[in-house]
Motif scaffolding. Structure first.
Motif, PDB file in Angstrom:
ATOM      1  N   GLU A  54       0.838  -1.205   0.000  1.00  0.00           N
ATOM      2  CA  GLU A  54       0.000   0.000   0.000  1.00  0.00           C
ATOM      3  C   GLU A  54       0.872   1.253   0.000  1.00  0.00           C
ATOM      4  O   GLU A  54       1.990   1.249   0.516  1.00  0.00           O
ATOM      5  CB  GLU A  54      -0.895  -0.003   1.243  1.00  0.00           C
ATOM      6  CG  GLU A  54      -2.051  -0.981   1.177  1.00  0.00           C
ATOM      7  CD  GLU A  54      -3.019  -0.646   0.060  1.00  0.00           C
ATOM      8  OE1 GLU A  54      -3.464   0.496  -0.015  1.00  0.00           O
ATOM      9  OE2 GLU A  54      -3.294  -1.550  -0.755  1.00  0.00           O
ATOM     10  N   GLU A  55       0.332   2.365  -0.537  1.00  0.00           N
ATOM     11  CA  GLU A  55       1.097   3.614  -0.568  1.00  0.00           C
ATOM     12  C   GLU A  55       1.289   4.148   0.849  1.00  0.00           C
ATOM     13  O   GLU A  55       0.455   3.945   1.729  1.00  0.00           O
ATOM     14  CB  GLU A  55       0.387   4.652  -1.441  1.00  0.00           C
ATOM     15  CG  GLU A  55      -0.998   5.045  -0.971  1.00  0.00           C
ATOM     16  CD  GLU A  55      -1.701   5.988  -1.930  1.00  0.00           C
ATOM     17  OE1 GLU A  55      -1.047   6.492  -2.851  1.00  0.00           O
ATOM     18  OE2 GLU A  55      -2.912   6.219  -1.750  1.00  0.00           O
ATOM     19  N   SER A  56       2.398   4.856   1.034  1.00  0.00           N
ATOM     20  CA  SER A  56       2.707   5.393   2.364  1.00  0.00           C
ATOM     21  C   SER A  56       1.785   6.567   2.671  1.00  0.00           C
ATOM     22  O   SER A  56       1.136   7.129   1.791  1.00  0.00           O
ATOM     23  CB  SER A  56       4.165   5.851   2.410  1.00  0.00           C
ATOM     24  OG  SER A  56       4.327   6.931   1.488  1.00  0.00           O
ATOM     25  N   ALA A  57       1.786   6.966   3.978  1.00  0.00           N
ATOM     26  CA  ALA A  57       0.916   8.078   4.398  1.00  0.00           C
ATOM     27  C   ALA A  57       1.308   9.368   3.680  1.00  0.00           C
ATOM     28  O   ALA A  57       0.450  10.136   3.234  1.00  0.00           O
ATOM     29  CB  ALA A  57       1.028   8.259   5.913  1.00  0.00           C
ATOM     30  N   GLU A  58       2.617   9.577   3.544  1.00  0.00           N
ATOM     31  CA  GLU A  58       3.093  10.805   2.872  1.00  0.00           C
ATOM     32  C   GLU A  58       2.644  10.815   1.403  1.00  0.00           C
ATOM     33  O   GLU A  58       2.182  11.836   0.886  1.00  0.00           O
ATOM     34  CB  GLU A  58       4.626  10.867   2.964  1.00  0.00           C
ATOM     35  CG  GLU A  58       5.196  12.140   2.370  1.00  0.00           C
ATOM     36  CD  GLU A  58       6.704  12.041   2.093  1.00  0.00           C
ATOM     37  OE1 GLU A  58       7.221  12.953   1.443  1.00  0.00           O
ATOM     38  OE2 GLU A  58       7.339  11.046   2.533  1.00  0.00           O
ATOM     39  N   GLU A  59       2.757   9.643   0.770  1.00  0.00           N
ATOM     40  CA  GLU A  59       2.373   9.543  -0.646  1.00  0.00           C
ATOM     41  C   GLU A  59       0.867   9.784  -0.808  1.00  0.00           C
ATOM     42  O   GLU A  59       0.425  10.447  -1.744  1.00  0.00           O
ATOM     43  CB  GLU A  59       2.750   8.157  -1.166  1.00  0.00           C
ATOM     44  CG  GLU A  59       2.927   8.121  -2.665  1.00  0.00           C
ATOM     45  CD  GLU A  59       3.388   6.750  -3.156  1.00  0.00           C
ATOM     46  OE1 GLU A  59       3.218   5.773  -2.431  1.00  0.00           O
ATOM     47  OE2 GLU A  59       3.909   6.686  -4.279  1.00  0.00           O
ATOM     48  N   ARG A  60       0.095   9.258   0.148  1.00  0.00           N
ATOM     49  CA  ARG A  60      -1.362   9.434   0.086  1.00  0.00           C
ATOM     50  C   ARG A  60      -1.723  10.912   0.208  1.00  0.00           C
ATOM     51  O   ARG A  60      -2.580  11.421  -0.504  1.00  0.00           O
ATOM     52  CB  ARG A  60      -2.025   8.626   1.199  1.00  0.00           C
ATOM     53  CG  ARG A  60      -3.556   8.536   1.040  1.00  0.00           C
ATOM     54  CD  ARG A  60      -4.221   7.745   2.152  1.00  0.00           C
ATOM     55  NE  ARG A  60      -3.631   6.417   2.315  1.00  0.00           N
ATOM     56  CZ  ARG A  60      -2.957   6.024   3.387  1.00  0.00           C
ATOM     57  NH1 ARG A  60      -2.783   6.851   4.412  1.00  0.00           N
ATOM     58  NH2 ARG A  60      -2.444   4.804   3.472  1.00  0.00           N
ATOM     59  N   LEU A  61      -1.042  11.626   1.137  1.00  0.00           N
ATOM     60  CA  LEU A  61      -1.308  13.061   1.309  1.00  0.00           C
ATOM     61  C   LEU A  61      -0.988  13.828   0.033  1.00  0.00           C
ATOM     62  O   LEU A  61      -1.738  14.709  -0.394  1.00  0.00           O
ATOM     63  CB  LEU A  61      -0.460  13.613   2.472  1.00  0.00           C
ATOM     64  CG  LEU A  61      -0.963  13.277   3.884  1.00  0.00           C
ATOM     65  CD1 LEU A  61       0.058  13.705   4.917  1.00  0.00           C
ATOM     66  CD2 LEU A  61      -2.298  13.974   4.149  1.00  0.00           C
ATOM     67  N   ARG A  62       0.158  13.476  -0.581  1.00  0.00           N
ATOM     68  CA  ARG A  62       0.553  14.152  -1.831  1.00  0.00           C
ATOM     69  C   ARG A  62      -0.467  13.899  -2.927  1.00  0.00           C
ATOM     70  O   ARG A  62      -0.847  14.798  -3.669  1.00  0.00           O
ATOM     71  CB  ARG A  62       1.925  13.648  -2.292  1.00  0.00           C
ATOM     72  CG  ARG A  62       3.089  14.378  -1.661  1.00  0.00           C
ATOM     73  CD  ARG A  62       4.400  13.909  -2.241  1.00  0.00           C
ATOM     74  NE  ARG A  62       4.471  14.186  -3.673  1.00  0.00           N
ATOM     75  CZ  ARG A  62       5.284  13.546  -4.514  1.00  0.00           C
ATOM     76  NH1 ARG A  62       6.064  12.600  -4.083  1.00  0.00           N
ATOM     77  NH2 ARG A  62       5.293  13.853  -5.790  1.00  0.00           N
ATOM     78  N   ARG A 105      -3.635  13.134  -2.649  1.00  0.00           N
ATOM     79  CA  ARG A 105      -4.904  13.819  -2.404  1.00  0.00           C
ATOM     80  C   ARG A 105      -4.786  15.320  -2.664  1.00  0.00           C
ATOM     81  O   ARG A 105      -5.715  15.931  -3.198  1.00  0.00           O
ATOM     82  CB  ARG A 105      -5.353  13.554  -0.962  1.00  0.00           C
ATOM     83  CG  ARG A 105      -5.884  12.123  -0.795  1.00  0.00           C
ATOM     84  CD  ARG A 105      -6.287  11.840   0.624  1.00  0.00           C
ATOM     85  NE  ARG A 105      -6.796  10.473   0.738  1.00  0.00           N
ATOM     86  CZ  ARG A 105      -7.008   9.854   1.893  1.00  0.00           C
ATOM     87  NH1 ARG A 105      -6.745  10.483   3.028  1.00  0.00           N
ATOM     88  NH2 ARG A 105      -7.477   8.629   1.927  1.00  0.00           N
TER      89      ARG A 105
END
Length: 1308
Positions: free
Chosen positions: A475-483, A485
């Protein structure tokens, strides 16, 4: 002609400007004192100061003209010094391109001599005016972003096809394509330009400098110390390569980006400008000041809601103003600088266009008070200026400039009379109005403000080694998910802004498609329909004439806006007439294709040429559709007649014009798309080449020769289209199979038909092209990921490598930031969910249209080919182009649509009503692609059983006389995953290399269809004639393909062994690899057949079984011997590893042969094994060594001495355990043991045969057949194979009537 004011209507015909006494009677409503005050308030002096009432001259309508003359003659202070500007300039006052002597190469120049298109390698042209002192500027509107050099040159500069502006000593140029400046040598300079940019070229001859600006932003001084002095004067000039195009503005229009201190080469019309501004001021005063008759005083009015209200005093005042204003409003400069600016200022207050009725009132006034030709010219120039301003406005974050110009366009088109005039004469005839529906894509994201709009960038970075996005990774990392979105929020902000522009563009089309405005002639929609058809005709009939073709990027936007407007009207009609079909169920009824009411030009029909269909199907037309063909229409036009027509048209065109300016437009004056951004055709052909180039045997544009069929597009009326009183209009000739339910308004059906044609002409091609940006993002993302991995692995002591890697990382990151923002723009304008739904809607429309057409039997042949093409291409676009952003699976009714398209492909790839080889090939390729993907293969399995069986029967038709490679590929795909060692996606030896495109159908995971295999088995088993004809054709093609392959590798090997350096032609390598791939796929089809229906070969009660088995054994032995011989030709070529021959390897061909042998010798009953073994061993080419080679066994003599080495060197199925199961390997061992035993026994029991008893043809088998009636003899194998193609005896050529078994008598 009457005003649309709210009060009294005034006829222009009985209105005259005069000083007759009757005037006072008309103005009796207003007393003379009030009239005097009113006129003095309206007509103020130039300085704006009004003299005191006591000193003012008393004004009436009798002396108003004299007063107005005096006011307009007053000079303002700014006018006095205008005439000094001309110093420092030589040449005519009107500056244009020098089309008589100042050019080199082949060029197309517009009618106004300001637009130019390159028509040769590197053509050059200069202007007619030069400058030798002072500061000067001109602008170039970039219409295409290719190779061009723009700047200044002197009269001494000599250009040719290789050297242009900037390549000679006294010429200086800027090239935004390569981002360089040129003066003999070249250095980096400026920014890259894009279509829709404006380049300003500045020369300061006092300081000796040349500079350039891009969209008003200075690029800095490009050259200083340029040559000056006696005899040195500089002309504006350009050199441009083939197809590139620009338009110049030397000052004939207001400069878009004027620079202080620099003068345009052409003086603005100063005196007229002052007059126009004064008159505009008077007009504003009239709007601003009202007369209160009851109170007897002047009042201020709200200008936005001003109406004429039939006041004679105001009307006569306006008539005086327009008497002077009208001639000025015909001039380009004044329309753009005065009128357009004024109209835009009215809309600047915001709000909906409807809340500004003043523009409608002004247009009413123009039609009332100006001569008709003046209104026409004024409107034409106004729309041209608007289009130019819209197209060449820079992209800013809120798209405010584009919105501004579109709002005014809507306001003008809302005026019914103006709209109809513009539709009839301007929008498609003079302008390229499709530009209004285009939203250009910014090349420089910083200037477009995308960094502020999308501050956070993101790109997918979960890739496999093959470059495909890997969904199974963590799964994508939290930082990647924020970017991600944040990026998606930025994209949504951008989408909202672009949707505003798209909404305005749809509004324009809704105005053009209005069919209720019948006042004063035909409704707008019917004028639009005829122009739209003409537009399609030009784009369909002039594929080679670039000046006429609409660029595909414009077509994409036009298509989507047109779909939105069409569906709006379609659903509006449905709301009024509930019995009609909704737009969700839209289709084009089949009678449109044969009743002659809609012109399809020269587009190919499914059944061939229209003239041929009319002859062959005239009885069907009469019986089914009650359509009778006029016998005169059936007169065939011979090719000679056509040639004569062409040549006479050419000579006529040439006789009317000088040879240096050959007309390309001819009879139809159409807009040229590439050069001038708005103006019409490029119709001067300039050439410095030989006369033969200027007098071609064929005309450069075949526009004059369009033959009119049943009814000219231009002549059709509303009644011809919609029908009335029993006349069905476009729907004439309804076949009995069509339902009685009304569909919608006929005119909307024709628009829908045109939209489908547009998609086929260039939209699909453009959708595929724009995917390139997404591919670039993926490539850079992979490169960045790779670089980051290298940085993490880099040893600390190697700082030099570390620094280089960091530089690379920075470059890749910057490029990705830029591309991801650009991709956001493209995803919103081209690949958004709404655009995807439009294409999906088109796909469904095509499917329904084809289904309705299919029901009408032979008349289906009249359907244009493009309906089938669009059905296939739109599905392909949805699957391949939109998928990264939106998933096709989410579309409503997706599964059903897939199944219906599968049914169309399955039925029509072998439909006898379709004759075009190209469309048949396309259908076959589409079906081949369909069966490669699990979801679409399941759709094929869901079509009705009868259709599935029919499809398989068509696939099993003999391969002769038809393109069989695709058919074979389809059968192979249905089998892949079931065959021996046939579960691979890519060949084992190619796994380490990256595929060119991982999404190719051939690189999909195996997804065999047991259902379709079962149908194939049933057909081959039950149809005794089908199986032999199909298998003989497969064996014939295998024999051909493998023989060709062997012949080619012999040539390649010979070339490689020569001592001198040589190259093998890449085309030859490609053909060689293709023959190898064909051989493998044909072997796989044979393996499939042997597995599914072994009785075809082994049940010798069937007449052809033994022959088929012998032929099969013969070919398998040939293939094995060629591929497995020690140090043979095949080995040597494989080891060369030539580029182009990557797929040629031992594994694919040997496992295919092994699969067939295992099936015949292991996986069948005892009788079958016995027969197969006997035939295989009886073949003279059989060698046990070839079978031993499969398992890596060396020849017995070498086995003991070099056992370890041979295991390494030899091919062996044992080394491919990832691809071949243990169970399969056991079967191969069993087969080898069985053949070893049987060959020993055969060798022991074989009695020596005398030469006389051997077959005189092959000398391999004993004589076993005797021919009737001639009694000659041979073996059965030879005579059976011979009789497949020939009935004559080998020896005496007598016709063979029968073949009997021959048994040698015991006595002999």
């Amino acid at each position: 002609m009457t005003s649309k004011g709210a009060g009294t209507s005034f006829s222009r015909k009985n209105y005259r400007l005069s000083t007759e006494p009757e005037k006072s009677k008309v103005t009796g409503i207003v007393n003379s004192r009030l009239l005097n005050d009113y006129l003095h308030c309206v007509f103020t002096s130039a300085d704006g100061n009004q003299p005191a009432a006591a000193y003012r001259k008393h004004l009436t309508f009798q002396n108003l003209q004299e007063h107005l003359d005096r006011l307009l003659a007053e000079k303002s202070g700014s006018e006095d010094s205008r005439d000094q500007v001309a110093e420092g300039r030589l040449g005519p006052s009107t500056v244009v391109l020098d089309h008589t002597s100042g050019f080199e190469g082949l060029l197309l120049v517009d009618d106004d001599l300001l637009g130019v298109i390159g028509h040769s390698n590197f053509g050059s042209i200069r202007a007619t005016t030069c400058v030798y002192k002072g500061k000067w500027i001109y602008e170039v509107l970039i219409s295409s972003q290719g190779l061009m050099q723009i700047g200044w040159c002197t009269l001494n500069c000599k250009f040719n096809q290789e050297e242009g502006v900037g390549d000679t000593p006294d010429s200086y140029a800027y090239d935004g394509n390569r981002v360089r400046k040129w003066n003999v040598t070249t250095t980096n300079y400026g920014k890259s330009w894009a279509a829709g940019d404006i380049v300003s070229c500045l020369i300061d001859l006092d300081e000796g400098t040349i500079a350039f600006c891009l969209n008003g932003m200075s690029l800095g001084t490009a050259f200083d110390n340029i040559t000056r002095g006696a005899g040195m004067a500089y002309f504006p000039a350009i050199s441009l390569s083939f197809k590139e195009s620009v338009a110049f503005n030397f000052g004939s229009r207001p400069l878009r980006y004027p620079v202080e201190g620099y003068c345009p080469l052409q003086d603005p019309p100063a005196a007229d400008l002052v007059k126009a501004h004064k008159l505009l001021g008077y007009l504003k005063n009239v709007i601003h000041i009202g007369i209160d008759v009851t109170e007897g005083k002047l009042v201020e009015k709200d200008t936005s809601m001003w109406q004429l209200q039939g006041e004679p005093t105001v009307l006569i005042t306006l008539a005086h103003i327009f008497n002077y204003f009208s001639p000025l409003l015909c001039k380009v400069y004044l329309v753009e600088d005065v009128l357009m600016t004024f109209l835009l200022s009215i809309l600047e207050r915001g709000g909906a266009v409807e809340s500004h009725p003043l523009i409608q009132q002004l247009l009413d006034l123009m039609w009332l008070l100006m001569e008709e030709y003046e209104v026409h010219e004024c409107l034409k120039q106004l729309l041209m200026s608007l289009l130019r301003a819209y197209r060449f406005s820079p992209i800013i974050p809120d798209l405010g400039l584009q919105i501004h110009y579109l709002r005014l366009t809507i306001a003008v088109l809302k005026h019914e009379k103006s709209r109809k005039y513009l539709l009839s004469n301007v929008l498609f005839d003079v302008l390229r109005s499709v530009v209004f529906f285009y939203i250009k894509s910014p090349l420089r994201v910083e200037e477009a403000g995308l960094q502020e709009l999308i501050p956070t960038t993101w790109w997918p970075n979960r890739f496999t080694k093959e470059g495909k996005e890997n969904k199974e990774v963590k799964e994508e990392s939290a930082e990647e998910r924020l970017r991600r979105r944040a990026y998606e929020r930025g994209c949504q902000r951008l989408k909202k802004r672009i949707e505003v522009v798209e909404g305005l563009q749809v509004q324009i089309l809704k105005l053009l498609l209005n069919n209720k405005d019948r006042g004063g002639g035909e409704a707008s929609r019917y004028i639009f329909l005829n122009k739209f058809r003409k537009f399609l005709q030009e784009n369909a009939s002039n594929r080679g004439n670039l000046t006429v073709l609409c660029p595909p990027e414009y077509m994409v936007c036009f298509l989507h806006r047109l779909i939105a407007a069409l569906r709006f009207f379609w659903d509006g009609h449905k709301a009024k007439s509930p019995a009609t079909v909704s737009s969700e169920e839209a289709y084009v009824p089949p009678q449109l294709f044969y009743n002659g009411k809609v012109d399809y030009f020269d587009l190919q029909r499914l059944g061939g040429l229209l003239s041929h269909l009319k002859k062959t199907l005239k009885d069907d037309l009469a019986a089914k559709a009650n359509v009778l063909i006029d016998p005169a229409e059936l007169q065939a036009v011979t090719m000679d007649d056509l040639d004569e027509d062409e040549e006479s048209a050419t000579s006529a065109a040439q006789s009317q014009r000088p040879s240096a300016a050959l007309a390309i437009g001819g009879a139809l004056a159409r807009p040229g798309w590439l050069s001038s951004p708005t103006l019409g055709r490029a119709n001067r052909f300039l050439s410095t080449a030989a006369v033969s180039l200027m007098n071609p045997r064929r005309p450069l544009g075949a526009l004059e020769k369009i033959k009119v069929r049943t009814l000219s597009v231009e002549q059709r009326t509303e009644e011809d289209i919609e029908g009335s009183h029993g006349n069905e209009g476009l729907l004439l000739g309804k076949p009995p199979e069509e339902p009685d339910q009304p569909i919608t308004e006929n005119s909307l059906l024709e628009v829908l038909d045109g939209i489908i044609m547009m998609y086929n002409l260039s939209v699909h091609q453009q959708l595929g092209k724009m995917v390139g940006v997404s591919d670039d993002v993926n490539e850079y993302a992979m490169a960045l990921k790779d670089t980051e991995e290298k940085i993490s692995r880099c040893p600390k002591r190697r700082r030099d490598i570390h620094e280089e890697l960091l530089k690379s990382q920075k470059v890749f990151s910057e490029k990705l930031n830029h591309l991801s923002r650009r991709l956001a723009w493209i995803n919103v304008t081209i690949y958004s969910k709404e655009k995807m739904q439009d294409i999906y809607w088109l796909l469904r429309v095509c499917i329904r249209t084809i289904e309705h057409g299919d029901r009408i039997g032979s008349l289906f042949a009249f359907m244009p080919e493009f309906y089938l093409s669009v059905a296939m291409n739109s599905y392909s676009a949805l699957k391949n182009y939109f998928s990264p952003v939106n998933s096709m699976e989410e579309l409503p009714g997706y599964e059903e649509t897939l199944m219906r398209l599968a049914a169309i492909l399955a039925k029509h790839f072998a439909d006898s009503r379709i004759v075009g080889t190209d469309i048949r090939d396309s259908l076959m390729q589409a079906l081949a692609s369909y069966v490669c993907y699990p979801h679409s293969l399941r759709a094929v399995e869901r079509i009705p059983e009868e259709q599935r069986i029919s499809m398989m029967k068509n696939l099993l038709a003999p391969y002769e006389q038809r393109p069989w490679a695709q058919t074979n590929w389809i059968l192979v795909r249905l089998w892949r995953g079931c065959g021996f060692g046939y579960r691979y996606t890519r060949l084992p030896h190619l796994l380490k290399t990256k595929p060119e495109d991982a999404s190719l159908p051939s690189l999909q995971k195996p997804c065999p269809s047991t259902l379709l295999q079962r149908h194939m088995a049933d057909l081959l088993s039950s149809d005794r004639d089908l199986a032999p004809s199909f298998l003989n054709s497969v064996l014939n093609q295998l024999n051909w393909a493998f023989s060709e392959f062997i012949g080619m590798i012999q040539e390649i090997q010979q070339a490689a062994e020569r001592l001198e350096r040589n190259f093998v032609d890449s085309r030859q390598l490609k053909v060689c690899a293709t023959c190898f791939d064909l051989s493998v796929s044909l072997l796989r089809v044979l393996e499939m057949t042997v597995t599914l229906a072994p009785e075809i070969f082994l049940d010798w009660n069937r007449p052809s079984s033994e022959l088929l088995l012998r032929r099969l054994a013969q070919l398998l032995n040939q293939v094995l011997n060629r591929v497995t011989a020690e140090r043979n030709l095949f080995d040597r070529v494989v080891n060369l590893r030539l580029p182009g021959l990557e797929s040629v390897d031992h594994y694919p061909i040997l496992v295919a042969v092994t699969g067939i042998l295992v099936r015949l010798l292991v996986d069948t009953d005892a009788q079958g094994v016995e027969r197969a073994t006997a035939v295989l061993l009886a073949d003279p080419c059989f060698q046990l060594r070839s079978i031993q080679y499969l398992l890596g066994h060396a020849e017995p003599s070498a086995l003991a001495a070099t056992a370890p080495a041979t295991e390494k060197r030899h091919f062996s199925l044992h080394t491919y355990t990832d691809y071949i199961s243990t169970e399969e390997l056991v079967k191969v061992d069993k087969m080898l043991n069985h053949l070893s035993e049987e060959s020993k026994q055969a060798a022991a029991t074989t009695l020596p045969t005398s030469e006389e008893d051997l077959c005189p043809i092959c000398y391999a088998h004993p004589i076993s057949a005797i021919f009737r009636p001639c009694s000659h003899k041979s073996c059965k194998a030879c005579i059976n194979q011979h009789l497949m193609n020939n009935k004559d005896c080998f020896f005496c050529k007598a016709t063979i009537t029968g073949v009997d078994d021959f048994i040698k008598p015991a006595s002999s």
